[in-house]
Design a protein around this motif. Structure first.
Motif, short mmCIF file in Angstrom:
data_model
loop_
_atom_site.label_atom_id
_atom_site.label_comp_id
_atom_site.label_asym_id
_atom_site.label_seq_id
_atom_site.Cartn_x
_atom_site.Cartn_y
_atom_site.Cartn_z
N SER A 196 -6.08 -1.42 -1.98
CA SER A 196 -6.90 -0.78 -0.95
C SER A 196 -8.23 -1.47 -0.76
O SER A 196 -8.92 -1.24 0.24
CB SER A 196 -7.12 0.70 -1.31
OG SER A 196 -7.80 0.81 -2.56
N ARG A 247 -6.94 -3.20 4.79
CA ARG A 247 -7.37 -2.04 5.57
C ARG A 247 -6.29 -1.72 6.59
O ARG A 247 -6.15 -2.43 7.58
CB ARG A 247 -8.69 -2.33 6.29
CG ARG A 247 -9.84 -2.72 5.37
CD ARG A 247 -10.36 -1.52 4.58
NE ARG A 247 -11.58 -1.86 3.86
CZ ARG A 247 -11.61 -2.38 2.65
NH1 ARG A 247 -10.47 -2.64 2.02
NH2 ARG A 247 -12.75 -2.65 2.06
N LEU A 307 0.83 -1.20 0.00
CA LEU A 307 0.00 0.00 0.00
C LEU A 307 0.87 1.25 0.00
O LEU A 307 0.56 2.23 -0.70
CB LEU A 307 -0.92 -0.01 1.22
CG LEU A 307 -1.89 1.17 1.32
CD1 LEU A 307 -2.85 1.19 0.14
CD2 LEU A 307 -2.66 1.10 2.64
N THR A 361 1.05 5.32 7.14
CA THR A 361 1.01 4.15 6.25
C THR A 361 2.20 4.12 5.31
O THR A 361 2.37 3.15 4.58
CB THR A 361 -0.28 4.16 5.41
OG1 THR A 361 -0.28 5.33 4.56
CG2 THR A 361 -1.51 4.17 6.30
N SER A 390 0.81 4.03 -2.91
CA SER A 390 0.41 5.40 -2.61
C SER A 390 1.47 6.41 -3.01
O SER A 390 1.15 7.56 -3.31
CB SER A 390 0.10 5.53 -1.11
OG SER A 390 1.28 5.34 -0.33
#
Length: 351
Positions: free
Chosen positions: A45, A49, A31, A60, A35
């Motif tokens: 995504s 979670r 993730l 994150t 991102s």
């Protein structure tokens, strides 16, 4: 990549809880890489979670070393998968892929989104604790469900009913099966576990087995049995593993100490201290005669130069500042992608 230390689990925790938590590490790293623009993956995504700390979304984000490692790991595994799909394109039966310890992996959906998608079946295997969560998230997402295949037609003369779903959920919500995709709750260490996997596969189809940081947490005898089972059951089969290696130096000592703090050990990684030894595991005589006939391996550091193009390296170098190239070399040298093949159809599969 190298995970940070975490508090040790309580005495009442299940022995496998620590291993299960490694999926969170991998998914969070993916993730982060997505991102920040290292990878393109619109599905991560939907299947993962993150637990945010307060309202700071930067919690994150992983350090550049981890993001680069995640990018190179993905590039290498994607290249092996592509070589398998290319090699099996002329087979009389549609190819199939089995992902062991799949966790929150998104590869099936990334493949299904491609115009050249032609797999007969994609099977994922993991602990029931993880497959139950994944089955729920798939069922709740129209995007994920849309890739599973067509719903079975209604029987002639059947009364009007809501549209049928293209999947079935079973085993108390821990399994999910559809035309293209199957999710199985299986502990590979238990007797008869692989028979459950066999029921979802075509014994005559070219088969690729993916194992990312799974065998390292198993005893060597157990992972050897898994490789022997797949290698002996299919005429054309390839297997690719992503593992740690070289744990007998200072970096490896830190890695083992951090993992021990989380109640994790690496019994399956210690017998393979080099990339070459990881390649040779596929040719181990204890697997049986002719189970795998060719093998190879590359560290992530070698993959950086041999697989990741100069243009791609230039692109990701602009995403974050990294001035410690020697530290990057050290980290990437401790992770390896190894593969083994059997059958003339798949002998060119690899990197």
């Amino acid at each position: 990549m190298l995970p940070p230390p975490r508090p040790a689990p309580s005495a009442s925790a299940h022995p496998d809880d620590a291993i299960r938590s490694t999926d969170d590490d991998a998914a969070a790293s993916r993730l982060s890489a997505v991102s920040l623009g290292y990878l393109d993956d619109p599905f991560v995504s939907l299947l993962y979670r993150p637990q945010r700390i307060g309202r700071d979304s930067s919690s994150t984000h992983k350090p550049p070393l981890i993001n680069i490692g995640t990018h190179h790991r993905t590039a290498a595994l994607d290249a092996v998968v592509d070589s398998f799909l290319s090699a099996s394109a002329t087979a009389s039966r549609p190819a199939q892929i089995v992902s062991l310890g799949a966790g929150s992996d998104t590869r099936f959906w990334r493949l299904a989104a491609r115009q050249d998608f032609r797999l007969g079946k994609y099977v994922e295997v993991d602990f029931p604790h993880l497959t139950s969560v994944k089955a729920q998230r798939i069922a709740k997402s129209k995007v994920l469900v849309s890739a599973l295949g067509e719903a079975p037609p209604a029987a002639a003369g059947a009364p009007m009913a809501p549209p049928a779903k293209p999947y079935k959920v079973g085993h108390g919500g821990t399994s999910l099966s559809s035309e293209r995709y199957t999710l199985l709750p299986v502990d590979l260490r238990t007797p008869g576990a692989l028979d459950q996997v066999a029921a979802a596969l075509d014994p005559d189809a070219p088969t690729l087995v993916i194992s990312e940081c799974v065998f390292c947490y198993m005893e060597p005898e157990a992972s050897r049995e898994v490789l022997a089972w797949f290698g002996s059951r299919f005429e054309n089969v390839a297997s690719v593993v992503y593992e740690m290696c070289g744990l007998n130096d200072a970096f490896g000592a830190v890695m083992k100490r951090n993992l021990a703090a989380r109640n994790l050990s690496l019994p399956g990684a210690l017998p393979f201290p080099t990339a070459q030894s990881q390649a040779e595991r596929f040719l181990d005589p204890r697997l049986g005669d002719g189970v795998f006939t060719k093998s190879g391996a590359k560290s992530l550091w070698s993959i950086r130069s041999d697989v990741v193009s100069d243009a791609e390296q230039a692109r990701i170098s602009k995403l974050e500042f990294l001035d410690e190239i020697e530290e990057l070399r050290l980290v990437l040298s401790h992770y390896v992608v190894a593969w083994g093949t059997k059958g003339s159809l798949l002998e060119g599969v690899g990197l």
